[in-house]
Design an enzyme around this catalytic site. Structure first.
Site, PDB file in Angstrom:
ATOM      1  N   ARG A 103      34.983  50.129   9.812  1.00  0.00           N
ATOM      2  CA  ARG A 103      34.568  51.448   9.348  1.00  0.00           C
ATOM      3  C   ARG A 103      33.618  52.038  10.364  1.00  0.00           C
ATOM      4  O   ARG A 103      32.582  51.444  10.665  1.00  0.00           O
ATOM      5  CB  ARG A 103      33.887  51.286   7.983  1.00  0.00           C
ATOM      6  N   THR A 107      31.274  58.281  10.940  1.00  0.00           N
ATOM      7  CA  THR A 107      32.194  59.068  10.097  1.00  0.00           C
ATOM      8  C   THR A 107      32.536  58.359   8.790  1.00  0.00           C
ATOM      9  O   THR A 107      33.050  58.975   7.863  1.00  0.00           O
ATOM     10  CB  THR A 107      33.518  59.321  10.840  1.00  0.00           C
ATOM     11  N   ASP A 199      26.014  44.029   4.341  1.00  0.00           N
ATOM     12  CA  ASP A 199      27.268  44.023   5.105  1.00  0.00           C
ATOM     13  C   ASP A 199      27.935  42.657   4.950  1.00  0.00           C
ATOM     14  O   ASP A 199      27.447  41.652   5.469  1.00  0.00           O
ATOM     15  CB  ASP A 199      26.981  44.316   6.585  1.00  0.00           C
ATOM     16  N   ASP A 202      28.944  40.732   8.200  1.00  0.00           N
ATOM     17  CA  ASP A 202      27.777  40.176   8.899  1.00  0.00           C
ATOM     18  C   ASP A 202      27.222  38.959   8.157  1.00  0.00           C
ATOM     19  O   ASP A 202      26.801  37.979   8.780  1.00  0.00           O
ATOM     20  CB  ASP A 202      26.686  41.245   9.044  1.00  0.00           C
TER      21      ASP A 202
HETATM   22  O1  LIG Z   1      35.343  51.288   1.478  1.00  0.00           O
HETATM   23  P1  LIG Z   1      34.841  51.590   2.872  1.00  0.00           P
HETATM   24  O2  LIG Z   1      33.858  52.715   2.893  1.00  0.00           O
HETATM   25  O3  LIG Z   1      35.956  51.771   3.853  1.00  0.00           O
HETATM   26  O4  LIG Z   1      33.967  50.342   3.332  1.00  0.00           O
HETATM   27  C1  LIG Z   1      34.366  49.029   3.110  1.00  0.00           C
HETATM   28  C2  LIG Z   1      34.744  48.360   4.397  1.00  0.00           C
HETATM   29  O5  LIG Z   1      33.580  48.159   5.210  1.00  0.00           O
HETATM   30  C3  LIG Z   1      33.455  46.766   5.518  1.00  0.00           C
HETATM   31  O6  LIG Z   1      34.083  46.447   6.703  1.00  0.00           O
HETATM   32  P2  LIG Z   1      33.378  46.703   8.137  1.00  0.00           P
HETATM   33  O7  LIG Z   1      33.740  48.039   8.670  1.00  0.00           O
HETATM   34  O8  LIG Z   1      31.925  46.400   8.013  1.00  0.00           O
HETATM   35  O9  LIG Z   1      34.099  45.643   9.040  1.00  0.00           O
HETATM   36  P3  LIG Z   1      33.865  44.063   9.102  1.00  0.00           P
HETATM   37  O10 LIG Z   1      34.599  43.480   7.921  1.00  0.00           O
HETATM   38  O11 LIG Z   1      34.445  43.696  10.417  1.00  0.00           O
HETATM   39  O12 LIG Z   1      32.400  43.800   9.028  1.00  0.00           O
HETATM   40  C4  LIG Z   1      34.135  46.105   4.344  1.00  0.00           C
HETATM   41  O13 LIG Z   1      34.484  44.771   4.585  1.00  0.00           O
HETATM   42  C5  LIG Z   1      35.311  47.001   4.092  1.00  0.00           C
HETATM   43  O14 LIG Z   1      36.432  46.716   4.910  1.00  0.00           O
HETATM   44  O1  LIG Z   2      27.978  47.863   1.106  1.00  0.00           O
HETATM   45  C1  LIG Z   2      28.861  47.768   1.980  1.00  0.00           C
HETATM   46  C2  LIG Z   2      29.691  48.836   2.348  1.00  0.00           C
HETATM   47  C3  LIG Z   2      30.638  48.649   3.312  1.00  0.00           C
HETATM   48  N1  LIG Z   2      30.743  47.440   3.901  1.00  0.00           N
HETATM   49  C4  LIG Z   2      29.962  46.401   3.560  1.00  0.00           C
HETATM   50  O2  LIG Z   2      30.110  45.300   4.108  1.00  0.00           O
HETATM   51  N2  LIG Z   2      29.035  46.583   2.612  1.00  0.00           N
HETATM   52 MG   LIG Z   3      31.014  44.744   8.209  1.00  0.00          MG
END
Ligand SMILES: O=P(O)(O)OC[C@H]1O[C@H](OP(=O)(O)OP(=O)(O)O)[C@H](O)[C@@H]1O
Ligand SMILES: O=c1cc[nH]c(=O)[nH]1
Ligand SMILES: [Mg+2]
Length: 208
Positions: A103, A107, A199, A202
């Site tokens: 994400r 944006t 997150d 993370d």
């Molecule tokens: O519903 P949304 O607003 O799209 O947000 C949720 C997304 O954000 C996080 O991923 P992230 O972008 O942090 O990637 P990662 O899993 O690599 O940490 C999470 O694991 C989802 O995939």
């Molecule tokens: O709370 C949140 C939102 C998006 N992605 C995450 O990992 N945590």
């Molecule tokens: Mg993430």
């Protein structure tokens, strides 16, 4: 809002532990796997069964086996990976595909960077995994991609959801059943779920 919240006491107890900021990566991963396994037991309740003959040490008997539908587990990278092993323990015969999305922090829109899927999506029950359903942009984009490749029978399994994410997926994919361990209150100005757990990627992988 169309969402199944898993209220089993063991799931609720473990969600509280996983939210805790003091929970480190090792425990976070273990808890996520345990919760996934418990949720997986619930979401597979409606899998069709068929009779099958089994030879016990004593006699032949009629038992049951999962009928027809093949299964596919599709984690949204990275964080969705943390929910794969719990499901594979229950369903070792499932194939695992991967959809890579992150994400964009400015944006909040999903950016695709990887896709590797089983070739026969149309004949499979697909379980999409991602611990976090925040705005719903990532889950919705992943489901659109899976449908473009033929998937028809899709369940979305998340640990924590915001109402906004559920509404987005309900609107864009009304046929997809959503299962969560917790339905939280809101999103903050950076798109993080409140109270949430931070997150998820993370916390699973120990990055910042
Ligand atoms: O519903 P949304 O607003 O799209 O947000 C949720 C997304 O954000 C996080 O991923 P992230 O972008 O942090 O990637 P990662 O899993 O690599 O940490 C999470 O694991 C989802 O995939
Ligand atoms: O709370 C949140 C939102 C998006 N992605 C995450 O990992 N945590
Ligand atoms: Mg993430």
């Amino acid at each position: 809002m169309n969402v199944n919240v898993m209220t089993h006491p063991l799931i609720q107890h473990k969600v509280t532990l996983i939210r805790n900021v003091e929970t480190g990566s090792k425990d976070f991963r273990e808890l996520l796997e345990e919760i996934t396994l418990l949720m997986g037991y619930e979401i597979t309740r409606d899998l069709p069964l068929e009779d099958v003959e089994v030879q016990t040490p004593l006699v032949k008997a009629i038992g049951k086996q999962i009928a027809g539908k093949k299964l596919g587990i599709i984690p949204i990278l990275r964080a969705g990976l943390g929910m794969v092993n719990g499901l594979l323990e229950l369903m070792p015969m499932a194939k695992v595909g991967h959809v890579g999305l992150y994400r964009d922090p400015e944006t909040l829109k999903p950016v695709e960077y990887y896709c590797k899927l089983p070739s026969d999506l149309a004949g499979r029950r697909i379980i999409v995994t991602d611990p976090m359903l925040a705005t719903g942009g990532s889950a919705s984009a992943a489901i659109t991609l899976l449908k473009e490749k033929g998937a028809r029978d899709i369940q979305l399994m998340c640990l924590v959801a915001a109402p906004q994410g559920v509404e987005t997926v309900n609107k864009e994919h009304p046929d997809v059943r959503i299962y969560v361990a917790a339905l939280d209150e809101d999103l903050n100005e950076h798109g993080y779920i409140l109270p949430g757990l931070g997150d998820a990627g993370d916390r699973i992988f120990g990055t910042k």
